[in-house]
Every structure is written in C-alpha cells, then in structure tokens.
Design a protein around this motif. Structure first.
Motif, PDB file in Angstrom:
ATOM      1  N   TYR A 193       1.108   8.687   2.672  1.00  0.00           N
ATOM      2  CA  TYR A 193       1.758   9.380   1.560  1.00  0.00           C
ATOM      3  C   TYR A 193       3.045  10.068   2.028  1.00  0.00           C
ATOM      4  O   TYR A 193       4.082  10.013   1.342  1.00  0.00           O
ATOM      5  N   VAL A 241       0.532   4.150  -2.804  1.00  0.00           N
ATOM      6  CA  VAL A 241       0.157   5.526  -2.453  1.00  0.00           C
ATOM      7  C   VAL A 241       1.274   6.500  -2.814  1.00  0.00           C
ATOM      8  O   VAL A 241       1.024   7.556  -3.421  1.00  0.00           O
ATOM      9  N   GLN A 242       2.516   6.147  -2.484  1.00  0.00           N
ATOM     10  CA  GLN A 242       3.627   7.052  -2.776  1.00  0.00           C
ATOM     11  C   GLN A 242       3.988   7.077  -4.260  1.00  0.00           C
ATOM     12  O   GLN A 242       4.746   7.940  -4.690  1.00  0.00           O
ATOM     13  N   ILE A 297       0.828  -1.206   0.000  1.00  0.00           N
ATOM     14  CA  ILE A 297       0.000   0.000   0.000  1.00  0.00           C
ATOM     15  C   ILE A 297       0.863   1.256   0.000  1.00  0.00           C
ATOM     16  O   ILE A 297       0.547   2.228  -0.696  1.00  0.00           O
ATOM     17  N   ILE A 309      -4.798   8.881   4.722  1.00  0.00           N
ATOM     18  CA  ILE A 309      -3.966   8.668   3.538  1.00  0.00           C
ATOM     19  C   ILE A 309      -2.759   9.599   3.533  1.00  0.00           C
ATOM     20  O   ILE A 309      -1.658   9.222   3.102  1.00  0.00           O
TER      21      ILE A 309
END
Length: 222
Positions: free
Chosen positions: A177, A44-45, A40, A173
């Motif tokens: 991130y 996300v990154q 994940i 989030i």
C-alpha cells in the motif's frame, strides 16, 4: 501427535517453503512477475485515503526492526520470568536473529530495486525479499508456536492464530500500500521465513526429543 510427525511436519514445511521461495526468486530474476506485481499494486493502492494511509503507516511501524526488537525483549522477559522457559528462549532468539541475518543476505544477493510507481513513504535499501514480511512472519509464528501449548482452550488457540495471521498479513499489505515493496517481495519474504522457521523448529524438537531420552535414561539407571 507422534514424535515422528512433530519432527516431520516442520521439516516438510521448510522444504516446501524453500522450493516455493526458489520458484519466486527465479521468476523475479527473470522478470516474469511484472504483470502480477503491477496488478496487485494497482488494486491495493486503489483503496488509498488519508485514514487508511495512517493505519498502514501504523502497521508498517509495528513491523519495523526497532519495534520488533522491543516486542522481542518483552517476549524474552515473559518466557524467562513468567513461563520459566530457557530452552524455548534460545529458540526464540535464534529464530529472530537468524531471520534478520537471512533477510540481509538475500537482499544483497538479489539486489532488487524498490518500486518507483507511487510511494507514500521513502526508504532506501534493496527490496527482495521484504524484511517487514520476514520480521512479521518470524515473530508472530514463533510466538504462536511457543504459546500454543500454554493455552488450554480451543477458542484461545484459534484466537491466537487469527491475531498472528492478521498481523502477518496486514504488515505485508501495508508495504504494498505504501509503495515500498512489490507483492512478490512480500510473498517471497513469507516463504523465506517459513523455510527458516521450519528448519529451526525441526532442530529444536529433535534436541528436545534427545534431551528427554537422556533424562529418561538417567532416571531409569539411577
């Protein structure tokens, strides 16, 4: 909705959230979420760019303790001065303070180090569960709970839920991130907060029910 369901729903949510948090804590302690977290985080990154980074820093600022304190003061003033609610005021204060205390107790119980993969900001303290996730879930859920019955239209209530859900999700989030939390920290923070709120609301509604009965009894016997 019956009085029984009003009491049982938050209690059931609290119990389910406690079980979910316990499972998450077990898997984290046993290092069973490494692949889950890394997958994940990488996803996300992978969206990283300067504009999105600025947005994520803004949302992580909103979920910070100082911002939560300011928002809480504004809500307290609104509840007291505008809605003339005093009992609800106590619930709000207990929910916010209790969530913060619970978060610190859990952090020092598990003492999980923060990710070292790719950080866009620097921060100390332990990682599990996420304080930002608990702050966001507690604040926006309890605001939704307290304002729900004061919004007459269905559209208004739906909008309230959507805004609260987006704030909770985006603040969570943003921590992934920015590289300062594992996804499991965020999820566990949501479950811990849901457990605390479920129990707090359950006791609050039980108190309201007993108070209503006492007032009814007094009015009928006077």
């Amino acid at each position: 909705m019956t009085d029984k369901s009003q009491l049982s729903i938050p209690f059931i949510i609290g119990v389910i959230s406690l079980l979910a948090f316990s499972f998450m804590a077990f898997f984290v302690s046993a290092n069973k979420v490494v692949q889950f977290d890394s997958t994940i985080i990488t996803f996300v990154q992978g969206f990283e760019n300067s504009s999105l980074t600025a947005v994520m820093k803004f949302f992580t600022f909103i979920g910070d303790t100082n911002s939560v304190i300011v928002l809480s003061i504004l809500v307290i003033i609104f509840l007291y001065a505008v809605l003339k609610h005093r009992v609800e005021l106590i619930l709000f204060i207990v929910a916010i303070i209790g969530s913060a205390v619970l978060n610190q107790l859990l952090k020092y119980s598990f003492q999980r180090a923060r990710p070292e993969l790719h950080r866009l900001i620097e921060i100390d303290s332990y990682s599990f569960p996420s304080g930002h996730a608990m702050n966001a879930f507690t604040v926006y859920t309890i605001i939704t709970f307290l304002l729900w019955r004061h919004i007459p239209s269905r559209a208004g209530r739906i909008l309230l839920i959507i805004i609260s859900a987006l704030m909770i999700f985006t603040i969570g989030i943003s921590r992934i991130y920015l590289g300062v939390h594992y996804p499991s920290d965020i999820i566990a923070g949501y479950f811990a907060s849901a457990c605390w709120l479920g129990m707090a609301i359950c006791f609050f509604q039980k108190y309201q029910e007993n108070r209503s009965r006492r007032l009814t009894y007094k009015s009928t016997t006077s």
